[in-house]
Design an enzyme around this catalytic site. Structure first.
Site, PDB file in Angstrom:
ATOM      1  N   LYS A 108      -1.303   5.862  10.571  1.00  0.00           N
ATOM      2  CA  LYS A 108      -1.189   6.105   8.844  1.00  0.00           C
ATOM      3  C   LYS A 108      -2.128   7.309   8.931  1.00  0.00           C
ATOM      4  O   LYS A 108      -2.101   8.527   8.352  1.00  0.00           O
ATOM      5  CB  LYS A 108      -1.471   4.977   8.292  1.00  0.00           C
ATOM      6  CG  LYS A 108      -0.198   4.647   8.319  1.00  0.00           C
ATOM      7  CD  LYS A 108      -0.729   2.917   6.747  1.00  0.00           C
ATOM      8  CE  LYS A 108      -0.243   3.731   5.414  1.00  0.00           C
ATOM      9  NZ  LYS A 108      -0.698   2.212   4.635  1.00  0.00           N
ATOM     10  N   ALA A 276       0.163  -7.072   4.172  1.00  0.00           N
ATOM     11  CA  ALA A 276       1.533  -7.868   3.440  1.00  0.00           C
ATOM     12  C   ALA A 276       2.741  -8.141   4.732  1.00  0.00           C
ATOM     13  O   ALA A 276       3.259  -8.960   4.249  1.00  0.00           O
ATOM     14  CB  ALA A 276       2.117  -6.707   3.254  1.00  0.00           C
ATOM     15  N   TRP A 412       2.281  13.167  -6.255  1.00  0.00           N
ATOM     16  CA  TRP A 412       1.904  13.864  -5.085  1.00  0.00           C
ATOM     17  C   TRP A 412       1.685  15.654  -5.411  1.00  0.00           C
ATOM     18  O   TRP A 412       0.517  16.278  -4.913  1.00  0.00           O
ATOM     19  CB  TRP A 412       2.816  13.630  -3.889  1.00  0.00           C
ATOM     20  CG  TRP A 412       2.269  14.384  -2.553  1.00  0.00           C
ATOM     21  CD1 TRP A 412       1.454  13.328  -1.803  1.00  0.00           C
ATOM     22  CD2 TRP A 412       2.267  15.946  -1.764  1.00  0.00           C
ATOM     23  NE1 TRP A 412       1.710  14.732  -0.691  1.00  0.00           N
ATOM     24  CE2 TRP A 412       1.801  15.511  -0.988  1.00  0.00           C
ATOM     25  CE3 TRP A 412       2.748  16.558  -2.447  1.00  0.00           C
ATOM     26  CZ2 TRP A 412       1.923  17.106   0.027  1.00  0.00           C
ATOM     27  CZ3 TRP A 412       3.436  17.811  -1.708  1.00  0.00           C
ATOM     28  CH2 TRP A 412       2.127  17.734  -0.996  1.00  0.00           C
TER      29      TRP A 412
END
Length: 558
Positions: A108, A276, A412
């Site tokens: 990421k 998660a 964004w």
């Protein structure tokens, strides 16, 4: 076009005490970590967490469709929604997880939102921050060293080294540490045995930290951690090693939520970071409760999609914290839905209504999942420049056919202004009555709870338990842990256990290969498919793009 880090570095931050004053906090409430980061003091944490537990503020969960390489933007929408609520005059606070260094250096490259919807200082938040994850790592490894030291010096508890379930951890992706041998080098170097590492955010200490309210609560949870069993088969808890206080001392500051800001100066609590796909995937209970005490609208998120993060948010965090969400936002993109419909990554820019309709089935499952908890949801369409009017209209029509509204979100590109319509709709939903409920009753057997999750949330037709998993579940029931909730560890890339199955698979066999007791955190982890608690780096890790110049200016985070 500016990169995320360039946008963040051009932003002029407010001193963190100015951010704190927006929600009624004063200097005495804070422990400063420089000019732009702070923790709540322990006294203030207790005060506001108690107030939050009885608050009537609106709790908004942001979740998403099943992740794809096309991108969804859940954090970007969460941050932008917090800003947008401020734009329409609402007192909003955002509560998010802390990024792990593993994904930052792996896939990421950072996890602080994107574009003009970010939290800052993003370099600090992504790299070390206030040291909470390091505290988790050291506390975890202290427990491991205490266990091995006890065995080395006579082993009065008669712990069978072959049964030790406690793993060491580090906050990095390192596949070489998945399975190791320790204690080599002779008698004075310890007892040789097999061991393994987890990534810090998958550790039980991270889960304990995220669910503990007070230091006393945390100490009780730490003491209840099962570390293995004796040669006679009795489960051994960590409190029997008489070192709970030492571990809690390492974690006392980490228990307190961290305060930062968005680009538009909305207050944000960033605290804890459990994965998660392995753990329960939510920011801390304390961070959420303090947010509820200090804001009228609290935006939080749960990791990955509604089948993983949202379910655990409801059945684990809300259950333990006494939380009742007011609304749920499901983030989706045209590009990702087309990928679920069979389009390859290189062809996602082309209009394809057929693939989009087929891929919508993934979104349909997540909308249905939310409704099973008695909650109202809205779909946030995170806009890309390649989206066509026909594609956007089709998604809106398909959502409407399910009684759910889809709203275009442009946070964004435009920050809070790009989420005003979404914010207005979310406020409307918060005003509606709902009937929040858990998916299963804790009085069901562990096996039955797994089957409810597999069939209702993951759409499996049948559950198969390995002999090892079945034997462990029977043991946990016998030892009095049968009333714990379930935390499923599986791939995030499919509703199923198989990452290659995109879209909305159903009727398959859901395999449970292993289980692990997190008795301190308060749940049982179910492992399905090939999921591991220690990820590996990709062939070209994000670390290759990250750099720092002679003046300390970091580049390559995104």
């Amino acid at each position: 076009m500016l990169s995320d880090i360039e946008i963040a570095q051009k932003n002029v931050l407010l001193p963190v005490d100015d951010i704190a004053s927006k929600i009624g906090l004063v200097e005495e409430d804070l422990i400063l970590y420089g000019k732009f980061k702070a923790k709540l003091s322990l006294e203030s944490l207790y005060k506001y967490a108690d107030l939050g537990s009885g608050s009537k503020s609106n709790l908004i969960l942001v979740t998403a469709i099943t992740p794809t390489p096309a991108g969804e933007g859940k954090s970007t929408v969460s941050i932008g929604l917090g800003d947008a609520l401020r734009c329409i005059g609402k007192k909003s606070v955002v509560a998010l997880r802390e990024p792990s260094l593993g994904p930052c250096f792996g896939i990421k490259g950072g996890a602080c939102g994107g574009g003009y919807s970010q939290i800052v200082p993003m370099e600090d938040i992504n790299l070390h921050f206030t040291g909470d994850i390091h505290a988790v790592s050291i506390a975890t490894n202290l427990i491991a060293s205490i266990i091995d030291n006890h065995i080395q010096h006579g082993n009065l508890l008669r712990i069978d080294p072959r049964t030790i379930t406690w793993k060491r951890c580090v906050d990095l992706n390192d596949r070489a540490l998945r399975n190791i041998v320790i204690g080599l080098g002779g008698k004075s170097q310890g007892i040789p045995r097999e061991d393994s590492f987890s990534i810090a955010v998958a550790s039980e200490i991270m889960a304990v930290l995220g669910l503990s309210r007070t230091i006393d609560d945390m100490k009780e949870r730490l003491g209840n951690i099962v570390i293995g069993s004796t040669f006679e088969g009795r489960l051994v808890k960590f409190k029997e090693l008489n070192s709970v206080g030492a571990v809690a001392a390492l974690l006392k500051d980490a228990l307190c939520p961290n305060l930062v800001q968005t680009l538009e100066k909305t207050p944000v609590f960033v605290h804890c970071g459990p994965f998660a796909n392995i753990a329960h995937g939510c920011s801390s209970l304390n961070g959420t409760l303090c947010s509820l005490a200090l804001g009228d609208y609290v935006v939080t998120e749960a990791g990955f999609a509604a089948d993983l993060g949202a379910e655990k948010f409801f059945d684990i965090k809300c259950r333990y914290g006494g939380l009742e969400p007011s609304a749920v936002v499901i983030v989706a993109t045209v590009r990702a839905l087309k990928m679920h419909g069979g389009v390859v990554l290189s062809e996602l820019s082309a209009e394809n209504l057929g693939a989009l309709k087929h891929g919508f089935e993934n979104l349909r499952v997540h909308i249905e999942n939310i409704s099973k908890f008695g909650l109202h949801s809205i779909v946030a369409l995170n806009k890309f420049s390649t989206d066509t009017d026909k594609e956007i209209s089709l998604i809106k029509e398909l959502c409407a056919s399910m009684g759910v509204e889809a709203v275009l979100c442009e946070t964004w590109e435009k920050g809070g202004e790009g989420g005003i319509t979404l914010a207005e709709k979310v406020v409307e939903i918060c005003g509606k009555s709902s009937s929040f409920r858990f998916l299963y009753d804790l009085n069901l057997s562990l096996k039955d709870k797994v089957e409810v999750l597999a069939k209702e949330i993951y759409r499996a037709g049948k559950v198969e338990f390995s002999p090892l998993a079945f034997k462990k579940l029977e043991l946990y029931e016998k030892e009095g842990f049968g009333n714990l909730p379930i935390c499923v560890a599986k791939t995030q890339n499919s509703i199923s256990h198989d990452k290659s199955l995109r879209g909305a698979p159903e009727g398959y066999v859901f395999p449970v290969r292993d289980v692990q007791l997190y008795s301190g955190a308060g749940f049982v982890v179910i492992f399905s498919g090939d999921i591991m608690t220690m990820p590996g780096l990709p062939k070209v890790p994000s670390a290759e793009r990250i750099d720092v110049d002679n003046f300390g200016r970091i580049s390559g985070l995104f």
